[in-house]
Design a protein around this motif. Structure first.
Motif, PDB file in Angstrom:
ATOM      1  N   GLU A 307       0.829  -1.207   0.000  1.00  0.00           N
ATOM      2  CA  GLU A 307       0.000   0.000   0.000  1.00  0.00           C
ATOM      3  C   GLU A 307       0.862   1.254   0.000  1.00  0.00           C
ATOM      4  OE1 GLU A 307      -2.479  -0.564   3.414  1.00  0.00           O
ATOM      5  OE2 GLU A 307      -4.153  -1.305   2.212  1.00  0.00           O
ATOM      6  N   GLY A 310       2.123   1.846  -3.431  1.00  0.00           N
ATOM      7  CA  GLY A 310       0.998   2.310  -4.244  1.00  0.00           C
ATOM      8  C   GLY A 310       0.678   3.775  -3.998  1.00  0.00           C
ATOM      9  N   GLU A 314       0.883   7.001  -6.533  1.00  0.00           N
ATOM     10  CA  GLU A 314      -0.249   7.911  -6.747  1.00  0.00           C
ATOM     11  C   GLU A 314       0.152   9.369  -6.548  1.00  0.00           C
ATOM     12  OE1 GLU A 314      -3.197   6.502  -4.064  1.00  0.00           O
ATOM     13  OE2 GLU A 314      -3.729   4.747  -5.289  1.00  0.00           O
ATOM     14  N   ALA A 323       0.961   1.699  -8.693  1.00  0.00           N
ATOM     15  CA  ALA A 323      -0.356   1.997  -8.106  1.00  0.00           C
ATOM     16  C   ALA A 323      -1.480   1.221  -8.784  1.00  0.00           C
ATOM     17  CB  ALA A 323      -0.640   3.498  -8.197  1.00  0.00           C
ATOM     18  N   LYS A 325      -4.045  -1.438  -9.689  1.00  0.00           N
ATOM     19  CA  LYS A 325      -4.653  -2.469  -8.843  1.00  0.00           C
ATOM     20  C   LYS A 325      -5.347  -3.537  -9.672  1.00  0.00           C
ATOM     21  CE  LYS A 325      -5.310   0.760  -5.005  1.00  0.00           C
ATOM     22  NZ  LYS A 325      -6.273   1.425  -4.107  1.00  0.00           N
ATOM     23  N   PRO A 331      -2.634  -3.598  -5.256  1.00  0.00           N
ATOM     24  CA  PRO A 331      -1.546  -3.207  -6.176  1.00  0.00           C
ATOM     25  C   PRO A 331      -0.561  -4.363  -6.351  1.00  0.00           C
ATOM     26  CG  PRO A 331      -1.191  -2.218  -4.028  1.00  0.00           C
ATOM     27  CD  PRO A 331      -2.512  -2.935  -3.950  1.00  0.00           C
TER      28      PRO A 331
END
Length: 472
Positions: A307, A310, A314, A323, A325, A331
Protein backbone atom coordinates in the motif's frame (compact mmCIF):
# COMPACT_ATOMS: atom_id res chain seq x y z
CA UNK A 1 -17.63 10.88 7.27
CA UNK A 2 -18.91 8.31 9.75
CA UNK A 3 -21.68 9.35 12.11
CA UNK A 4 -20.82 10.19 15.72
CA UNK A 5 -22.49 6.94 16.82
CA UNK A 6 -19.98 4.93 14.81
CA UNK A 7 -16.92 6.79 16.10
CA UNK A 8 -14.57 5.07 18.54
CA UNK A 9 -14.66 5.98 22.24
CA UNK A 10 -11.58 6.64 24.34
CA UNK A 11 -11.31 3.21 26.01
CA UNK A 12 -11.65 1.33 22.70
CA UNK A 13 -9.16 3.60 20.98
CA UNK A 14 -6.61 3.18 23.77
CA UNK A 15 -6.95 -0.61 23.47
CA UNK A 16 -6.49 -0.35 19.67
CA UNK A 17 -3.34 1.72 20.13
CA UNK A 18 -1.85 -0.94 22.42
CA UNK A 19 -2.78 -3.99 20.34
CA UNK A 20 -1.74 -2.41 17.03
CA UNK A 21 1.78 -1.58 18.21
CA UNK A 22 2.59 -4.81 20.09
CA UNK A 23 4.32 -7.24 17.74
CA UNK A 24 6.74 -10.12 18.14
CA UNK A 25 9.49 -8.05 19.77
CA UNK A 26 8.12 -8.26 23.31
CA UNK A 27 8.41 -12.07 23.30
CA UNK A 28 12.18 -11.87 22.71
CA UNK A 29 12.76 -8.74 24.78
CA UNK A 30 13.93 -10.28 28.08
CA UNK A 31 16.97 -12.08 26.71
CA UNK A 32 17.91 -9.37 24.19
CA UNK A 33 17.86 -6.75 26.93
CA UNK A 34 19.80 -8.93 29.38
CA UNK A 35 22.60 -9.24 26.82
CA UNK A 36 22.77 -5.45 26.62
CA UNK A 37 22.21 -4.23 30.15
CA UNK A 38 21.91 -4.87 33.89
CA UNK A 39 18.57 -4.11 35.62
CA UNK A 40 19.58 -0.60 36.70
CA UNK A 41 20.93 0.39 33.28
CA UNK A 42 17.86 -1.11 31.60
CA UNK A 43 15.52 0.99 33.77
CA UNK A 44 17.44 4.17 32.92
CA UNK A 45 17.29 3.20 29.24
CA UNK A 46 13.51 2.71 29.44
CA UNK A 47 13.14 6.19 30.98
CA UNK A 48 15.12 7.73 28.09
CA UNK A 49 13.33 5.75 25.36
CA UNK A 50 9.94 6.29 26.99
CA UNK A 51 10.43 10.06 26.96
CA UNK A 52 11.58 10.03 23.32
CA UNK A 53 8.69 7.84 22.14
CA UNK A 54 6.12 9.97 23.98
CA UNK A 55 7.55 13.04 22.25
CA UNK A 56 7.28 11.28 18.87
CA UNK A 57 3.70 10.19 19.61
CA UNK A 58 2.86 13.81 20.48
CA UNK A 59 4.33 14.95 17.13
CA UNK A 60 2.35 12.37 15.17
CA UNK A 61 -0.85 13.21 16.98
CA UNK A 62 -0.38 16.96 16.55
CA UNK A 63 0.28 16.63 12.81
CA UNK A 64 -2.64 14.25 12.42
CA UNK A 65 -4.94 16.93 13.82
CA UNK A 66 -3.29 19.98 12.22
CA UNK A 67 -2.64 18.41 8.79
CA UNK A 68 -5.50 15.93 8.41
CA UNK A 69 -5.38 16.62 4.64
CA UNK A 70 -2.13 14.67 4.29
CA UNK A 71 -2.23 10.91 3.63
CA UNK A 72 0.63 8.58 4.55
CA UNK A 73 3.51 9.23 6.94
CA UNK A 74 5.80 10.16 4.03
CA UNK A 75 3.48 12.99 3.02
CA UNK A 76 4.83 15.10 5.91
CA UNK A 77 8.28 15.03 4.34
CA UNK A 78 6.86 15.95 0.93
CA UNK A 79 4.75 18.79 2.33
CA UNK A 80 7.57 20.21 4.43
CA UNK A 81 10.71 19.67 2.38
CA UNK A 82 9.78 18.67 -1.17
CA UNK A 83 9.23 15.54 -3.23
CA UNK A 84 12.72 14.08 -2.80
CA UNK A 85 12.49 14.12 1.02
CA UNK A 86 8.98 12.69 0.69
CA UNK A 87 10.43 9.85 -1.38
CA UNK A 88 13.26 9.27 1.15
CA UNK A 89 10.68 9.03 3.94
CA UNK A 90 8.30 6.79 1.97
CA UNK A 91 11.04 4.44 0.76
CA UNK A 92 12.35 4.17 4.34
CA UNK A 93 8.87 3.38 5.62
CA UNK A 94 8.42 0.75 2.89
CA UNK A 95 11.77 -0.82 3.82
CA UNK A 96 10.84 -0.88 7.48
CA UNK A 97 7.50 -2.59 6.78
CA UNK A 98 8.90 -5.51 4.80
CA UNK A 99 12.03 -5.81 6.96
CA UNK A 100 9.62 -6.19 9.87
CA UNK A 101 8.18 -9.19 8.02
CA UNK A 102 11.67 -10.69 7.77
CA UNK A 103 11.93 -10.32 11.57
CA UNK A 104 8.48 -11.94 11.92
CA UNK A 105 9.69 -14.87 9.81
CA UNK A 106 12.77 -15.55 11.95
CA UNK A 107 10.99 -15.34 15.30
CA UNK A 108 8.08 -17.44 13.93
CA UNK A 109 10.47 -20.23 12.97
CA UNK A 110 12.30 -19.99 16.32
CA UNK A 111 8.94 -20.34 18.08
CA UNK A 112 8.04 -23.31 15.90
CA UNK A 113 11.35 -24.75 17.08
CA UNK A 114 9.83 -25.15 20.55
CA UNK A 115 7.69 -27.95 19.13
CA UNK A 116 10.00 -29.05 16.29
CA UNK A 117 13.71 -28.70 17.25
CA UNK A 118 14.82 -28.64 13.60
CA UNK A 119 13.53 -25.02 13.46
CA UNK A 120 15.17 -23.78 16.69
CA UNK A 121 17.78 -21.87 14.68
CA UNK A 122 15.42 -19.45 12.98
CA UNK A 123 17.78 -18.77 10.08
CA UNK A 124 18.81 -22.34 9.19
CA UNK A 125 18.24 -23.32 5.53
CA UNK A 126 15.20 -25.47 6.44
CA UNK A 127 13.75 -22.62 8.53
CA UNK A 128 14.23 -20.11 5.70
CA UNK A 129 12.64 -22.57 3.22
CA UNK A 130 9.50 -23.02 5.34
CA UNK A 131 9.34 -19.29 6.14
CA UNK A 132 9.61 -18.50 2.41
CA UNK A 133 6.67 -20.80 1.64
CA UNK A 134 4.64 -19.05 4.35
CA UNK A 135 5.62 -15.59 3.09
CA UNK A 136 4.62 -16.36 -0.50
CA UNK A 137 1.38 -18.01 0.66
CA UNK A 138 0.43 -14.87 2.58
CA UNK A 139 1.38 -12.74 -0.44
CA UNK A 140 -0.91 -14.76 -2.71
CA UNK A 141 -3.74 -14.57 -0.17
CA UNK A 142 -3.39 -10.78 0.04
CA UNK A 143 -3.20 -10.53 -3.77
CA UNK A 144 -6.63 -12.19 -3.92
CA UNK A 145 -8.06 -9.58 -1.60
CA UNK A 146 -8.07 -11.68 1.57
CA UNK A 147 -7.29 -9.37 4.46
CA UNK A 148 -7.66 -9.91 8.21
CA UNK A 149 -11.37 -9.65 9.07
CA UNK A 150 -12.73 -8.18 12.29
CA UNK A 151 -13.23 -11.63 13.86
CA UNK A 152 -9.66 -12.64 13.00
CA UNK A 153 -8.31 -9.43 14.51
CA UNK A 154 -10.26 -10.07 17.70
CA UNK A 155 -8.88 -13.62 18.00
CA UNK A 156 -5.34 -12.39 17.32
CA UNK A 157 -5.65 -9.63 19.91
CA UNK A 158 -6.74 -12.12 22.59
CA UNK A 159 -3.96 -14.56 21.63
CA UNK A 160 -1.46 -11.72 21.81
CA UNK A 161 -2.43 -10.10 25.11
CA UNK A 162 -3.48 -13.04 27.31
CA UNK A 163 -0.05 -14.77 27.23
CA UNK A 164 1.77 -11.47 27.84
CA UNK A 165 -0.45 -10.42 30.75
CA UNK A 166 -0.29 -13.94 32.24
CA UNK A 167 3.51 -13.85 32.01
CA UNK A 168 3.62 -10.45 33.76
CA UNK A 169 1.29 -11.55 36.60
CA UNK A 170 3.24 -14.76 37.28
CA UNK A 171 6.55 -12.83 37.08
CA UNK A 172 5.25 -10.37 39.73
CA UNK A 173 4.24 -13.26 42.02
CA UNK A 174 7.63 -15.01 41.66
CA UNK A 175 9.73 -11.83 41.80
CA UNK A 176 12.77 -12.13 44.10
CA UNK A 177 14.36 -8.88 45.25
CA UNK A 178 17.67 -10.51 46.15
CA UNK A 179 18.14 -11.89 42.63
CA UNK A 180 17.08 -8.54 41.14
CA UNK A 181 19.61 -6.49 43.14
CA UNK A 182 22.50 -8.98 43.03
CA UNK A 183 24.15 -7.21 40.10
CA UNK A 184 21.87 -4.19 39.77
CA UNK A 185 24.44 -2.05 37.93
CA UNK A 186 26.19 -4.92 36.17
CA UNK A 187 29.26 -5.08 38.41
CA UNK A 188 30.15 -7.20 41.39
CA UNK A 189 30.41 -4.28 43.81
CA UNK A 190 26.89 -3.12 42.93
CA UNK A 191 28.01 0.50 42.55
CA UNK A 192 26.98 3.03 39.94
CA UNK A 193 29.68 4.32 37.60
CA UNK A 194 28.94 6.30 34.47
CA UNK A 195 31.69 4.52 32.56
CA UNK A 196 30.01 1.16 33.18
CA UNK A 197 26.41 2.30 32.61
CA UNK A 198 26.76 4.39 29.42
CA UNK A 199 27.74 1.46 27.13
CA UNK A 200 24.82 -0.58 28.51
CA UNK A 201 22.37 2.22 27.74
CA UNK A 202 23.82 2.55 24.25
CA UNK A 203 23.40 -1.19 23.63
CA UNK A 204 19.79 -1.09 24.86
CA UNK A 205 18.54 1.69 22.60
CA UNK A 206 18.04 -0.27 19.35
CA UNK A 207 16.36 -3.16 21.21
CA UNK A 208 13.89 -0.80 22.87
CA UNK A 209 13.24 1.35 19.80
CA UNK A 210 12.36 -1.78 17.78
CA UNK A 211 9.34 -2.66 19.95
CA UNK A 212 7.80 0.75 19.25
CA UNK A 213 7.99 0.40 15.47
CA UNK A 214 4.40 0.77 14.28
CA UNK A 215 3.48 3.53 16.70
CA UNK A 216 2.60 5.73 13.71
CA UNK A 217 -0.09 3.25 12.68
CA UNK A 218 -1.60 3.47 16.13
CA UNK A 219 -1.70 7.25 15.92
CA UNK A 220 -3.53 7.13 12.58
CA UNK A 221 -6.32 5.22 14.32
CA UNK A 222 -6.90 8.33 16.41
CA UNK A 223 -8.61 9.97 13.42
CA UNK A 224 -11.56 7.65 14.05
CA UNK A 225 -12.14 8.94 17.58
CA UNK A 226 -15.27 10.82 18.70
CA UNK A 227 -13.27 14.03 19.09
CA UNK A 228 -9.73 15.32 18.58
CA UNK A 229 -9.37 15.76 22.33
CA UNK A 230 -10.19 12.08 22.89
CA UNK A 231 -7.84 11.16 20.03
CA UNK A 232 -4.87 12.93 21.59
CA UNK A 233 -5.55 11.67 25.11
CA UNK A 234 -6.13 8.06 23.99
CA UNK A 235 -3.00 7.97 21.85
CA UNK A 236 -0.77 9.21 24.67
CA UNK A 237 -2.46 6.89 27.22
CA UNK A 238 -2.03 4.01 24.78
CA UNK A 239 1.68 4.72 24.33
CA UNK A 240 2.06 4.98 28.12
CA UNK A 241 0.33 1.59 28.51
CA UNK A 242 2.68 0.11 25.91
CA UNK A 243 5.66 1.47 27.80
CA UNK A 244 4.38 -0.03 31.07
CA UNK A 245 3.80 -3.46 29.46
CA UNK A 246 7.26 -3.44 27.86
CA UNK A 247 9.00 -2.36 31.07
CA UNK A 248 7.25 -5.02 33.19
CA UNK A 249 7.80 -7.81 30.63
CA UNK A 250 11.51 -7.01 30.29
CA UNK A 251 12.48 -5.97 33.84
CA UNK A 252 10.57 -8.51 35.98
CA UNK A 253 12.55 -11.53 34.67
CA UNK A 254 15.67 -10.00 36.27
CA UNK A 255 13.97 -10.84 39.57
CA UNK A 256 13.44 -14.51 38.72
CA UNK A 257 16.60 -15.55 36.86
CA UNK A 258 20.11 -14.14 37.05
CA UNK A 259 21.31 -11.99 34.19
CA UNK A 260 23.70 -14.77 33.14
CA UNK A 261 20.77 -17.20 32.90
CA UNK A 262 18.65 -14.72 30.91
CA UNK A 263 21.48 -14.14 28.44
CA UNK A 264 21.69 -17.85 27.61
CA UNK A 265 17.93 -18.28 27.07
CA UNK A 266 16.90 -19.53 23.64
CA UNK A 267 14.67 -17.26 21.59
CA UNK A 268 11.89 -16.27 21.90
CA UNK A 269 12.93 -15.87 25.52
CA UNK A 270 9.45 -15.38 27.02
CA UNK A 271 8.54 -18.94 25.97
CA UNK A 272 11.45 -20.53 27.84
CA UNK A 273 11.33 -18.21 30.86
CA UNK A 274 7.64 -18.99 31.40
CA UNK A 275 8.39 -22.70 31.05
CA UNK A 276 10.95 -22.29 33.87
CA UNK A 277 8.32 -20.52 35.96
CA UNK A 278 5.33 -22.87 35.63
CA UNK A 279 6.43 -25.99 33.77
CA UNK A 280 6.22 -27.25 30.20
CA UNK A 281 2.61 -26.21 29.69
CA UNK A 282 3.76 -22.60 30.08
CA UNK A 283 6.13 -22.82 27.13
CA UNK A 284 3.40 -24.33 24.95
CA UNK A 285 0.90 -21.69 26.11
CA UNK A 286 3.15 -18.76 25.19
CA UNK A 287 4.32 -20.43 21.94
CA UNK A 288 0.81 -21.05 20.58
CA UNK A 289 -0.27 -17.50 21.40
CA UNK A 290 2.87 -16.12 19.77
CA UNK A 291 2.47 -18.20 16.58
CA UNK A 292 -1.12 -17.00 16.09
CA UNK A 293 -0.12 -13.42 16.91
CA UNK A 294 2.75 -13.41 14.39
CA UNK A 295 0.64 -14.94 11.61
CA UNK A 296 -2.00 -12.25 12.07
CA UNK A 297 0.56 -9.44 12.16
CA UNK A 298 2.41 -10.99 9.19
CA UNK A 299 -0.79 -11.01 7.14
CA UNK A 300 -1.56 -7.37 7.95
CA UNK A 301 2.02 -6.21 7.34
CA UNK A 302 2.20 -8.06 4.02
CA UNK A 303 -0.29 -5.56 2.64
CA UNK A 304 1.12 -2.45 4.36
CA UNK A 305 4.38 -2.07 2.37
CA UNK A 306 2.51 -2.71 -0.90
CA UNK A 307 0.00 0.00 0.00
CA UNK A 308 2.89 2.37 0.77
CA UNK A 309 4.43 1.85 -2.68
CA UNK A 310 1.00 2.31 -4.24
CA UNK A 311 0.41 5.59 -2.38
CA UNK A 312 3.85 6.87 -3.36
CA UNK A 313 3.07 6.07 -7.00
CA UNK A 314 -0.25 7.91 -6.75
CA UNK A 315 1.57 10.98 -5.40
CA UNK A 316 4.09 10.94 -8.27
CA UNK A 317 7.09 9.66 -6.29
CA UNK A 318 7.30 6.29 -8.10
CA UNK A 319 6.16 4.97 -11.52
CA UNK A 320 2.37 4.86 -11.90
CA UNK A 321 2.35 1.11 -12.54
CA UNK A 322 3.07 0.52 -8.84
CA UNK A 323 -0.36 2.00 -8.11
CA UNK A 324 -2.20 -0.17 -10.63
CA UNK A 325 -4.65 -2.47 -8.84
CA UNK A 326 -6.06 -5.85 -9.83
CA UNK A 327 -9.75 -6.76 -9.73
CA UNK A 328 -9.49 -7.31 -5.98
CA UNK A 329 -8.23 -3.76 -5.41
CA UNK A 330 -4.67 -4.88 -4.63
CA UNK A 331 -1.55 -3.21 -6.18
CA UNK A 332 -0.07 -6.47 -7.51
CA UNK A 333 3.27 -5.11 -8.79
CA UNK A 334 3.94 -3.34 -5.48
CA UNK A 335 2.99 -6.49 -3.58
CA UNK A 336 5.19 -8.80 -5.66
CA UNK A 337 8.14 -6.36 -5.55
CA UNK A 338 7.88 -6.34 -1.78
CA UNK A 339 7.64 -10.15 -1.65
CA UNK A 340 10.82 -10.47 -3.72
CA UNK A 341 12.68 -8.13 -1.35
CA UNK A 342 11.50 -10.17 1.65
CA UNK A 343 12.67 -13.36 -0.08
CA UNK A 344 16.05 -11.88 -0.91
CA UNK A 345 16.71 -10.78 2.67
CA UNK A 346 15.53 -14.13 4.04
CA UNK A 347 18.28 -15.79 2.01
CA UNK A 348 20.82 -13.25 3.28
CA UNK A 349 19.75 -14.14 6.85
CA UNK A 350 21.23 -17.63 6.43
CA UNK A 351 24.65 -15.96 6.63
CA UNK A 352 23.76 -13.66 9.55
CA UNK A 353 25.22 -14.54 12.95
CA UNK A 354 22.18 -13.21 14.80
CA UNK A 355 19.39 -13.23 12.23
CA UNK A 356 16.53 -11.84 14.32
CA UNK A 357 18.62 -9.02 15.79
CA UNK A 358 19.93 -8.15 12.31
CA UNK A 359 16.41 -8.03 10.82
CA UNK A 360 14.85 -5.89 13.54
CA UNK A 361 17.86 -3.55 13.66
CA UNK A 362 17.56 -2.87 9.92
CA UNK A 363 13.80 -2.41 10.31
CA UNK A 364 14.29 0.10 13.14
CA UNK A 365 17.08 2.00 11.37
CA UNK A 366 15.00 2.45 8.21
CA UNK A 367 11.91 3.73 10.02
CA UNK A 368 13.95 6.13 12.16
CA UNK A 369 14.59 8.04 8.91
CA UNK A 370 10.82 8.60 8.67
CA UNK A 371 10.54 9.57 12.32
CA UNK A 372 13.35 12.11 11.96
CA UNK A 373 11.57 13.71 9.01
CA UNK A 374 8.24 13.75 10.91
CA UNK A 375 9.88 15.51 13.87
CA UNK A 376 11.61 17.98 11.54
CA UNK A 377 8.29 18.81 9.88
CA UNK A 378 6.68 19.26 13.29
CA UNK A 379 9.36 21.85 14.11
CA UNK A 380 8.94 23.64 10.77
CA UNK A 381 5.13 23.66 10.88
CA UNK A 382 5.05 24.85 14.51
CA UNK A 383 7.57 27.62 13.78
CA UNK A 384 5.63 28.79 10.74
CA UNK A 385 2.46 28.95 12.86
CA UNK A 386 4.12 30.07 16.09
CA UNK A 387 1.62 32.86 16.62
CA UNK A 388 -1.11 30.26 17.16
CA UNK A 389 -1.60 29.10 20.76
CA UNK A 390 0.27 25.92 21.64
CA UNK A 391 2.55 25.81 18.61
CA UNK A 392 5.63 27.04 20.49
CA UNK A 393 5.25 24.09 22.87
CA UNK A 394 4.77 21.74 19.90
CA UNK A 395 7.98 23.08 18.38
CA UNK A 396 9.93 22.12 21.50
CA UNK A 397 8.26 18.70 21.51
CA UNK A 398 9.44 18.31 17.91
CA UNK A 399 12.98 19.31 18.89
CA UNK A 400 12.96 16.72 21.71
CA UNK A 401 11.67 13.98 19.37
CA UNK A 402 14.22 14.87 16.68
CA UNK A 403 17.09 14.91 19.18
CA UNK A 404 16.09 11.52 20.59
CA UNK A 405 15.87 9.86 17.17
CA UNK A 406 19.17 11.35 15.95
CA UNK A 407 21.06 10.41 19.12
CA UNK A 408 19.45 6.95 19.22
CA UNK A 409 20.36 5.99 15.66
CA UNK A 410 23.85 7.53 15.93
CA UNK A 411 24.75 5.68 19.13
CA UNK A 412 23.17 2.31 18.42
CA UNK A 413 22.39 1.76 14.77
CA UNK A 414 24.58 3.76 12.39
CA UNK A 415 26.00 0.61 10.76
CA UNK A 416 22.45 -0.61 10.02
CA UNK A 417 21.57 2.75 8.50
CA UNK A 418 24.55 2.37 6.13
CA UNK A 419 23.24 -1.04 5.03
CA UNK A 420 19.84 0.55 4.34
CA UNK A 421 21.57 2.97 1.94
CA UNK A 422 22.15 0.02 -0.42
CA UNK A 423 18.36 -0.49 -0.73
CA UNK A 424 17.87 3.23 -1.39
CA UNK A 425 19.91 3.02 -4.63
CA UNK A 426 17.28 1.29 -6.85
CA UNK A 427 14.59 3.50 -5.28
CA UNK A 428 16.39 6.72 -6.23
CA UNK A 429 16.76 5.44 -9.81
CA UNK A 430 13.00 4.77 -9.96
CA UNK A 431 12.28 8.20 -8.45
CA UNK A 432 14.52 9.95 -11.01
CA UNK A 433 12.86 8.11 -13.92
CA UNK A 434 9.42 9.00 -12.56
CA UNK A 435 10.44 12.64 -12.25
CA UNK A 436 11.67 12.59 -15.87
CA UNK A 437 8.34 11.15 -17.04
CA UNK A 438 6.23 13.61 -15.04
CA UNK A 439 8.24 16.83 -15.42
CA UNK A 440 10.66 16.26 -18.30
CA UNK A 441 13.79 16.56 -16.14
CA UNK A 442 15.71 14.44 -13.66
CA UNK A 443 16.91 15.53 -10.22
CA UNK A 444 17.74 19.12 -9.31
CA UNK A 445 21.13 20.15 -7.96
CA UNK A 446 20.35 19.46 -4.27
CA UNK A 447 18.76 16.12 -5.11
CA UNK A 448 21.79 15.13 -7.20
CA UNK A 449 24.07 16.03 -4.28
CA UNK A 450 22.01 13.98 -1.82
CA UNK A 451 21.83 11.07 -4.26
CA UNK A 452 25.61 11.08 -4.79
CA UNK A 453 26.10 10.93 -1.00
CA UNK A 454 23.68 8.00 -0.72
CA UNK A 455 25.28 6.17 -3.68
CA UNK A 456 28.76 6.74 -2.20
CA UNK A 457 27.62 5.48 1.20
CA UNK A 458 26.10 2.38 -0.43
CA UNK A 459 29.33 1.61 -2.33
CA UNK A 460 31.45 2.04 0.80
CA UNK A 461 29.05 -0.20 2.74
CA UNK A 462 29.22 -2.99 0.16
CA UNK A 463 33.02 -2.71 0.03
CA UNK A 464 33.29 -2.91 3.82
CA UNK A 465 31.00 -5.97 3.87
CA UNK A 466 33.11 -7.71 1.21
CA UNK A 467 36.28 -6.95 3.19
CA UNK A 468 34.70 -8.26 6.38
CA UNK A 469 34.86 -4.86 8.09
CA UNK A 470 31.06 -4.74 8.42
CA UNK A 471 29.48 -8.02 9.46
CA UNK A 472 25.88 -9.21 9.46
Amino acid sequence: MASQAHKINGVSLTAMVVTTAIGSGIFALSSDLAVAASPGAAMISWAIVGFGILMLASCLNNLLNKRSDLEGIFSYGKAGFGSFVGFISGWGYWMSAWLGNVAFATVFMSTLGYFFPVFQRGNSPISILVASVLAWSLTLLVNHGIESAALMNTIITVCKLIPILTFIIVAIILFNGHIFTAQFWGNFRGTFTLGAIAPQIRSSLMIMMWVFVGIEGATVLASRAKSRKIAGRSTLIGVSCLLLIYVLASILPYGYLSRAELVTMKQPAMVYIFEEMVGQWGGSFISIGLLISILGAWLSWTMLPAETLGMMAEQGLLPKRFAKKNKHGVPTLALMTTACMVQGFMIILIFAEKAYEFAYSLCTASIVVCYIIVAAYQIKYSWQNRSTKGNRLQMWIGIAALTFQLVGITLSGLQYLFICLVVYVPGIILYALTLKTNTGHYLNRLEWSASILIFSGAVITVAMMLMGRLSL
